[in-house]
Design a protein around this motif. Structure first.
Motif, PDB file in Angstrom:
ATOM      1  N   VAL A 144       9.741  -2.127  -1.086  1.00 54.62           N
ATOM      2  CA  VAL A 144       9.700  -1.671   0.295  1.00 54.62           C
ATOM      3  C   VAL A 144      10.564  -2.554   1.191  1.00 54.62           C
ATOM      4  N   ALA A 145      10.754  -3.795   0.814  1.00 56.09           N
ATOM      5  CA  ALA A 145      11.462  -4.762   1.653  1.00 56.09           C
ATOM      6  C   ALA A 145      12.888  -4.347   1.968  1.00 56.09           C
ATOM      7  N   LYS A 146      13.501  -3.579   1.118  1.00 55.14           N
ATOM      8  CA  LYS A 146      14.882  -3.168   1.358  1.00 55.14           C
ATOM      9  C   LYS A 146      15.004  -2.313   2.609  1.00 55.14           C
ATOM     10  N   LYS A 147      13.923  -1.650   3.016  1.00 53.50           N
ATOM     11  CA  LYS A 147      13.959  -0.764   4.178  1.00 53.50           C
ATOM     12  C   LYS A 147      13.393  -1.390   5.444  1.00 53.50           C
ATOM     13  N   PHE A 148      12.422  -2.298   5.324  1.00 48.97           N
ATOM     14  CA  PHE A 148      11.666  -2.767   6.475  1.00 48.97           C
ATOM     15  C   PHE A 148      11.849  -4.230   6.826  1.00 48.97           C
ATOM     16  N   GLY A 149      12.622  -4.973   6.109  1.00 51.06           N
ATOM     17  CA  GLY A 149      12.766  -6.396   6.350  1.00 51.06           C
ATOM     18  C   GLY A 149      11.580  -7.153   5.777  1.00 51.06           C
ATOM     19  N   VAL A 150      11.610  -8.467   5.876  1.00 57.14           N
ATOM     20  CA  VAL A 150      10.596  -9.308   5.244  1.00 57.14           C
ATOM     21  C   VAL A 150       9.213  -9.094   5.866  1.00 57.14           C
ATOM     22  N   PHE A 151       9.111  -9.152   7.199  1.00 53.77           N
ATOM     23  CA  PHE A 151       7.810  -8.945   7.857  1.00 53.77           C
ATOM     24  C   PHE A 151       7.285  -7.539   7.573  1.00 53.77           C
ATOM     25  N   GLY A 152       8.104  -6.537   7.782  1.00 50.68           N
ATOM     26  CA  GLY A 152       7.681  -5.149   7.559  1.00 50.68           C
ATOM     27  C   GLY A 152       7.285  -4.886   6.121  1.00 50.68           C
ATOM     28  N   ALA A 153       8.061  -5.431   5.195  1.00 49.31           N
ATOM     29  CA  ALA A 153       7.746  -5.248   3.773  1.00 49.31           C
ATOM     30  C   ALA A 153       6.412  -5.887   3.436  1.00 49.31           C
TER      31      ALA A 153
END
Length: 192
Positions: free
Chosen positions: A96-105
């Motif tokens: 998921v991190a590829k789409k949302f960044g570190v915090f979002g992932a």
């Protein structure tokens, strides 16, 4: 204070070796940005355990005390057994991190990883058992952070040195004792 301290200790122990702790190891190793990872863990846990605490409060208000005692007692014993089963992390949960960044992932993956997890169910059960969902949610959130924040900073080096079987056995014993005490109505004399 008992609800805060017990929920903190039980979740901290149950979380060691849990899939969300493994997820913390993986995210830390992959991104090497501890602060957004810790912030994501905190936010996801507050939301997830907040919902679980609300469900526990609703159950307390809806179910008769005698039936609730049996449901909670069996639930705690079930969590004791579940704690002895090791968790595995799915690789998709870290993609998921590829789409949302570190915090979002971290926020998304931790929230999803906690859905139906033993610590979420423990939060529901303890909120119903103690009747103080805010203290239970604070305790379970603190317990989650006590287990996962070191995982973010230390990573796999610490994991190989912790006797996971012993930690899981201690957490399982605590859940089992809570279950047995609840089934026998041990807290009834004290108003819980």
């Amino acid at each position: 204070m008992e609800s805060l301290l017990v929920s903190t200790g039980v979740v901290a122990l149950a979380e060691i070796g849990d899939k969300t702790q493994l997820l913390a190891f993986i995210l830390a190793a992959r991104f090497k940005k501890p602060l957004p990872i810790i912030a994501g863990i905190l936010a996801a846990t507050i939301v997830n355990h907040g919902l679980a605490g609300a469900l526990g409060a609703w159950i307390t208000a809806t179910v008769s005390p005698e039936i609730l005692r049996w449901i909670l007692g069996v639930s705690f014993i079930g969590m004791a057994i579940w704690t002895l089963i090791p968790d595995k992390i799915e690789e998709e949960e870290t993609q998921v991190a590829k789409k949302f960044g570190v915090f979002g992932a971290t926020l998304v993956t931790f929230f999803l990883a906690e859905m139906g997890d033993k610590t979420q169910i423990a939060t529901v059960a303890m909120a119903a058992h103690y009747g103080s969902p805010l203290l239970v949610v604070a305790g379970t959130t603190l317990g989650m952070l006590l287990a996962d924040v070191p995982a973010v900073f230390v990573g796999d080096k610490l994991a190989s040195r912790i006797p996971m079987k012993l930690v899981h056995s201690i957490a399982a014993a605590i859940f089992a004792l809570l279950g047995i005490a609840t089934l026998f109505g041990a807290g009834a004399k004290f108003g819980f």
